[in-house]
Design a protein around this motif. Structure first.
Motif, PDB file in Angstrom:
ATOM      1  N   HIS A 103      42.365  63.586   7.189  1.00  0.00           N
ATOM      2  CA  HIS A 103      43.355  62.522   7.316  1.00  0.00           C
ATOM      3  C   HIS A 103      44.266  62.768   8.521  1.00  0.00           C
ATOM      4  N   SER A 104      44.149  63.962   9.114  1.00  0.00           N
ATOM      5  CA  SER A 104      45.011  64.307  10.231  1.00  0.00           C
ATOM      6  C   SER A 104      44.367  63.895  11.546  1.00  0.00           C
ATOM      7  N   MET A 105      44.935  62.892  12.174  1.00  0.00           N
ATOM      8  CA  MET A 105      44.419  62.463  13.469  1.00  0.00           C
ATOM      9  C   MET A 105      44.593  63.565  14.511  1.00  0.00           C
ATOM     10  N   GLU A 106      45.670  64.352  14.384  1.00  0.00           N
ATOM     11  CA  GLU A 106      45.894  65.441  15.329  1.00  0.00           C
ATOM     12  C   GLU A 106      44.783  66.480  15.241  1.00  0.00           C
ATOM     13  N   ASP A 107      44.343  66.794  14.020  1.00  0.00           N
ATOM     14  CA  ASP A 107      43.275  67.781  13.850  1.00  0.00           C
ATOM     15  C   ASP A 107      41.961  67.277  14.450  1.00  0.00           C
ATOM     16  N   ILE A 108      41.653  66.003  14.223  1.00  0.00           N
ATOM     17  CA  ILE A 108      40.436  65.423  14.793  1.00  0.00           C
ATOM     18  C   ILE A 108      40.515  65.435  16.319  1.00  0.00           C
ATOM     19  N   ALA A 109      41.670  65.046  16.854  1.00  0.00           N
ATOM     20  CA  ALA A 109      41.845  65.007  18.299  1.00  0.00           C
ATOM     21  C   ALA A 109      41.705  66.382  18.920  1.00  0.00           C
ATOM     22  N   GLN A 110      42.191  67.403  18.228  1.00  0.00           N
ATOM     23  CA  GLN A 110      42.211  68.748  18.774  1.00  0.00           C
ATOM     24  C   GLN A 110      40.853  69.426  18.720  1.00  0.00           C
ATOM     25  N   HIS A 111      40.057  69.125  17.703  1.00  0.00           N
ATOM     26  CA  HIS A 111      38.857  69.934  17.468  1.00  0.00           C
ATOM     27  C   HIS A 111      37.530  69.185  17.604  1.00  0.00           C
ATOM     28  N   ALA A 112      37.479  67.911  17.273  1.00  0.00           N
ATOM     29  CA  ALA A 112      36.203  67.190  17.306  1.00  0.00           C
ATOM     30  C   ALA A 112      35.895  66.673  18.712  1.00  0.00           C
ATOM     31  N   LYS A 113      34.625  66.442  18.968  1.00  0.00           N
ATOM     32  CA  LYS A 113      34.184  65.840  20.226  1.00  0.00           C
ATOM     33  C   LYS A 113      33.937  64.340  20.064  1.00  0.00           C
ATOM     34  N   LYS A 114      33.473  63.957  18.878  1.00  0.00           N
ATOM     35  CA  LYS A 114      33.268  62.542  18.577  1.00  0.00           C
ATOM     36  C   LYS A 114      34.004  62.196  17.288  1.00  0.00           C
ATOM     37  N   PRO A 148      47.013  59.807  16.771  1.00  0.00           N
ATOM     38  CA  PRO A 148      47.845  60.976  17.061  1.00  0.00           C
ATOM     39  C   PRO A 148      49.202  60.567  17.636  1.00  0.00           C
ATOM     40  N   GLN A 149      50.243  61.305  17.283  1.00  0.00           N
ATOM     41  CA  GLN A 149      51.589  60.949  17.718  1.00  0.00           C
ATOM     42  C   GLN A 149      51.685  60.838  19.229  1.00  0.00           C
ATOM     43  N   ILE A 150      51.019  61.732  19.935  1.00  0.00           N
ATOM     44  CA  ILE A 150      51.105  61.708  21.392  1.00  0.00           C
ATOM     45  C   ILE A 150      50.469  60.439  21.952  1.00  0.00           C
ATOM     46  N   ASN A 157      44.004  57.335  27.684  1.00  0.00           N
ATOM     47  CA  ASN A 157      43.087  58.219  26.953  1.00  0.00           C
ATOM     48  C   ASN A 157      43.735  59.561  26.625  1.00  0.00           C
ATOM     49  N   ILE A 158      45.050  59.541  26.398  1.00  0.00           N
ATOM     50  CA  ILE A 158      45.763  60.776  26.069  1.00  0.00           C
ATOM     51  C   ILE A 158      45.904  60.882  24.549  1.00  0.00           C
ATOM     52  N   TYR A 159      45.422  61.992  23.980  1.00  0.00           N
ATOM     53  CA  TYR A 159      45.482  62.146  22.527  1.00  0.00           C
ATOM     54  C   TYR A 159      45.815  63.570  22.097  1.00  0.00           C
ATOM     55  N   THR A 160      46.050  64.477  23.052  1.00  0.00           N
ATOM     56  CA  THR A 160      46.485  65.835  22.723  1.00  0.00           C
ATOM     57  C   THR A 160      47.703  66.192  23.555  1.00  0.00           C
ATOM     58  N   VAL A 161      48.459  67.187  23.072  1.00  0.00           N
ATOM     59  CA  VAL A 161      49.635  67.644  23.807  1.00  0.00           C
ATOM     60  C   VAL A 161      49.222  68.201  25.165  1.00  0.00           C
TER      61      VAL A 161
END
Length: 287
Positions: A203-214, A247-249, A266-270
């Motif tokens: 459920h964490s968009m941040e976790d998906i953004a940080q670790h997944a490729k797709k 993601p918040q960012i 296309n910014i989704y990580t810090v």
């Protein structure tokens, strides 16, 4: 080559009763071998129903599921083989620990595969390394461990079977931020070393953004989007309309664009945000 493919997959719970509910409908997806895919969707979208079809825990009401090009349900007597190929880690897997020692718990899957004792021992030690625990823990009772350690041991038990596909359903549920980051970092390192396919439901968009490729977005029992994480999180308005938080960012940068600031979409990580800001500052300084 597609490691996972579904054709018109449909699943109906309590079919023929007043409680009938269609959880998946005409679900068509192909996932290539070696991908790290984040699966997102609101509660009730069909995420858990989908992943439970991948190793035969649920049978399709209609349609087909293929693993490595083979029809999962072509022969019901062959399901055991597929369950070793697709390892599924449920939420709170530590509740399923039962061995007298950590080593015995991790060895349960490889033992059922009929492997030689030497290979079982090698896999147990490799799996405990993957989850960042030392060999000294192997002779302890799993019930002496902390909650985070139990979670990692339970994940190691699935990793020890060396599945072609590792599926994790909210593997960090209930953990503090430090424990969450530790486990997700270990899963990513495992994927990079093993080169297998990993599906991460979160459920964490941040976790998906940080670790997944797709990312695979599921809505109303169907795949709504399947693309690179970068492209998925660029579709902020569509995700928001589905009731999903980006993601918040990404929200921050969407607000900047709405204010006519020339920032990327296309910014989704810090890390990505920091690089974009530095580039903007550098560009302004050069003028």
């Amino acid at each position: 080559m597609s490691i996972i493919k579904t054709e018109n997959l449909t699943h109906t719970y309590s079919q023929g009763t007043p409680y009938e509910r269609v959880a998946l409908r005409d679900f068509n997806i192909e996932i290539e071998e070696g991908e790290f895919v984040g699966i997102i969707g609101h509660t009730g979208s069909g995420k858990s129903t989908f992943i439970q079809h991948l190793n035969g825990l649920l049978a399709p009401t209609e349609g087909k599921v293929y693993i490595g090009g083979e029809d999962l349900w072509a022969d019901k007597n062959d399901l055991r083989r597929f369950r070793f190929q697709v390892g599924l880690v449920f939420q709170y897997p530590e509740y399923q620990l039962f061995g007298e020692t950590v080593a015995a718990d991790i060895a349960f899957g490889p033992t059922n595969m009929g492997l030689a004792p030497e290979e079982i021992e090698r896999r147990v030690r490799e799996a405990i390394r993957f989850v960042g625990l030392g060999p000294e823990i192997l002779e302890k009772s799993p019930f002496e461990l902390s909650g985070g350690q139990k979670r990692r041991v339970a994940i190691a038990g699935v990793m020890a079977m060396s599945p072609r596909v590792l599926v994790l359903d909210e593997p960090t549920a209930g953990l503090d931020p430090r424990g969450r980051d530790t486990i997700l970092g270990e899963i990513r390192e495992y994927h990079e070393e093993q080169k297998n396919t990993v599906l991460l439901v979160s459920h964490s968009m941040e976790d998906i953004a940080q670790h997944a490729k797709k990312a695979l977005v599921i809505a109303d029992g169907r795949p709504a989007m399947y693309d690179t994480v970068e492209r998925i999180f660029a579709r902020t308005d569509e995700l928001t309309a589905m009731g999903l938080a980006v993601p918040q960012i990404s929200r921050v940068f969407a607000g900047l664009r709405a204010a006519c600031c020339p920032v990327p979409d296309n910014i989704y990580t810090v890390e990505g945000a920091a690089a974009a800001i530095l580039n903007a500052v550098k560009g302004g300084a050069d003028q």
